[in-house]
Design a protein around this motif. Sequence first.
Motif, PDB file in Angstrom:
ATOM      1  N   SER A 190      38.997  96.304  61.872  1.00 54.06           N
ATOM      2  CA  SER A 190      38.210  97.046  62.869  1.00 54.06           C
ATOM      3  C   SER A 190      37.458  96.076  63.771  1.00 54.06           C
ATOM      4  N   ASN A 191      37.016  96.569  64.922  1.00 56.23           N
ATOM      5  CA  ASN A 191      36.159  95.816  65.828  1.00 56.23           C
ATOM      6  C   ASN A 191      36.812  94.538  66.345  1.00 56.23           C
ATOM      7  N   GLN A 192      38.097  94.600  66.701  1.00 57.41           N
ATOM      8  CA  GLN A 192      38.770  93.467  67.325  1.00 57.41           C
ATOM      9  C   GLN A 192      39.115  93.817  68.769  1.00 57.41           C
ATOM     10  N   ARG A 193      38.439  93.146  69.689  1.00 60.39           N
ATOM     11  CA  ARG A 193      38.688  93.382  71.113  1.00 60.39           C
ATOM     12  C   ARG A 193      39.521  92.260  71.732  1.00 60.39           C
ATOM     13  N   THR A 194      39.210  91.021  71.354  1.00 57.56           N
ATOM     14  CA  THR A 194      39.968  89.882  71.849  1.00 57.56           C
ATOM     15  C   THR A 194      41.254  89.750  71.056  1.00 57.56           C
ATOM     16  N   LEU A 195      42.361  89.522  71.743  1.00 53.25           N
ATOM     17  CA  LEU A 195      43.661  89.429  71.093  1.00 53.25           C
ATOM     18  C   LEU A 195      44.166  87.990  71.144  1.00 53.25           C
ATOM     19  N   ILE A 196      44.505  87.437  69.973  1.00 52.38           N
ATOM     20  CA  ILE A 196      45.189  86.148  69.884  1.00 52.38           C
ATOM     21  C   ILE A 196      46.575  86.436  69.328  1.00 52.38           C
ATOM     22  N   ASN A 197      47.598  86.141  70.109  1.00 50.35           N
ATOM     23  CA  ASN A 197      48.948  86.584  69.780  1.00 50.35           C
ATOM     24  C   ASN A 197      49.618  85.794  68.667  1.00 50.35           C
ATOM     25  N   THR A 198      49.143  84.590  68.401  1.00 54.54           N
ATOM     26  CA  THR A 198      49.800  83.769  67.390  1.00 54.54           C
ATOM     27  C   THR A 198      48.786  82.857  66.722  1.00 54.54           C
ATOM     28  N   ALA A 199      49.127  82.393  65.520  1.00 53.74           N
ATOM     29  CA  ALA A 199      48.268  81.425  64.846  1.00 53.74           C
ATOM     30  C   ALA A 199      48.171  80.162  65.692  1.00 53.74           C
ATOM     31  N   MET A 200      47.009  79.519  65.667  1.00 57.00           N
ATOM     32  CA  MET A 200      46.855  78.304  66.462  1.00 57.00           C
ATOM     33  C   MET A 200      45.811  77.400  65.833  1.00 57.00           C
ATOM     34  N   VAL A 201      45.853  76.129  66.237  1.00 56.57           N
ATOM     35  CA  VAL A 201      44.918  75.121  65.741  1.00 56.57           C
ATOM     36  C   VAL A 201      44.387  74.333  66.931  1.00 56.57           C
ATOM     37  N   LEU A 202      43.076  74.171  66.982  1.00 54.67           N
ATOM     38  CA  LEU A 202      42.423  73.336  67.988  1.00 54.67           C
ATOM     39  C   LEU A 202      41.929  72.075  67.284  1.00 54.67           C
ATOM     40  N   LEU A 203      42.343  70.909  67.789  1.00 53.28           N
ATOM     41  CA  LEU A 203      42.022  69.648  67.140  1.00 53.28           C
ATOM     42  C   LEU A 203      41.151  68.775  68.027  1.00 53.28           C
ATOM     43  N   GLU A 204      40.173  68.114  67.413  1.00 56.04           N
ATOM     44  CA  GLU A 204      39.325  67.151  68.108  1.00 56.04           C
ATOM     45  C   GLU A 204      39.605  65.774  67.524  1.00 56.04           C
ATOM     46  N   LEU A 205      39.920  64.802  68.391  1.00 54.61           N
ATOM     47  CA  LEU A 205      40.310  63.468  67.952  1.00 54.61           C
ATOM     48  C   LEU A 205      39.165  62.474  68.112  1.00 54.61           C
ATOM     49  N   PRO A 206      39.259  61.303  67.457  1.00 54.28           N
ATOM     50  CA  PRO A 206      38.152  60.339  67.491  1.00 54.28           C
ATOM     51  C   PRO A 206      37.761  59.882  68.883  1.00 54.28           C
ATOM     52  N   ASP A 207      38.712  59.858  69.810  1.00 56.36           N
ATOM     53  CA  ASP A 207      38.412  59.395  71.172  1.00 56.36           C
ATOM     54  C   ASP A 207      37.864  60.509  72.062  1.00 56.36           C
TER      55      ASP A 207
END
Length: 299
Positions: A190-207
């Motif tokens: 319930s209570n999902q308005r924003t849709l993300i169509n697929t699994a995803m990963v956001l990565l932050e690197l040392p630089d």
Amino acid sequence: MFGEELKYAREAAGYTQEELGKLRHCDRTVISRTESGKRKPSIEEVEDLSRLLNTGDLLMRLYGRVDWSASIEHPDWFQEYVDVEAISIGLRAYQDGTIYGLLQCQQYARALFDTGDAAGNSEEIEELTRARLSRQSRFLVSDGPLLLVILDESAIRRVVGGPDVMRCQMEHLLRVARLRNVVIHVAPFSNQRTLINTAMVLLELPDGQRMVYSESLDRGHLSGDSATVARHQRRYDQFRGECLSGSDSLRLIAEALEGFRDEEQRVRRGRLAEEQLQRQQRRQLHRGSPRIPRPRPRA
């Protein structure tokens, strides 16, 4: 092409990757990933490298000719992602349907692989399971990199391997959530308005570079394009705001755990009752069978 020219210029100038990194006040891995074509340098960085390596305008001309946002697909696509994951200092993921890989317990990972292409091949399943668990070691420790995971409620409701495996998985989630660097949110049905169509990963690197990774049926897609990353980061942040809080998410996982425990007990009682019925049927069959006289030994 750019990376090879950079490597040639560095070696011609007599620098190792570590020495050049020190001159630029960055880690050796930054130089290594740039030379291997896995990292896009900034214009300022290219100008600095040109000055340090005395290459004139060569690197800058090459830099302008490279399509840095090109989508490259090749057979070792997942290894490319794993290499980036292994040096990341922060990871934000969204997963639906199944538990995110870095949060899977051994029993769950094994059961999941047994439903895929490796089904029935015990040796391959064990190898895949070991590979997945080995990626968790640097994250599931108290001083590990940030691991922020949004699990769709379907990931904790879908039964993989039976209620006993799910019980182990829910216990594992509650255990690793105690680590200071691990944050788990559940996105309720319930209570999902924003849709993300697929699994995803956001990565932050040392630089400081940020990348986004997602998968289609047969390919992985790793992109460092700043506009693409910003678009997915914004949607991820919006979606996170619609999730349960950390404490409420853990309560929902604990409730799921109790449900799987109850189901496990019901399954066990059912198996016990079935075994008792089979024993009773065997005894009745034995009692009703004709008696066959046995020869008696002579005195």
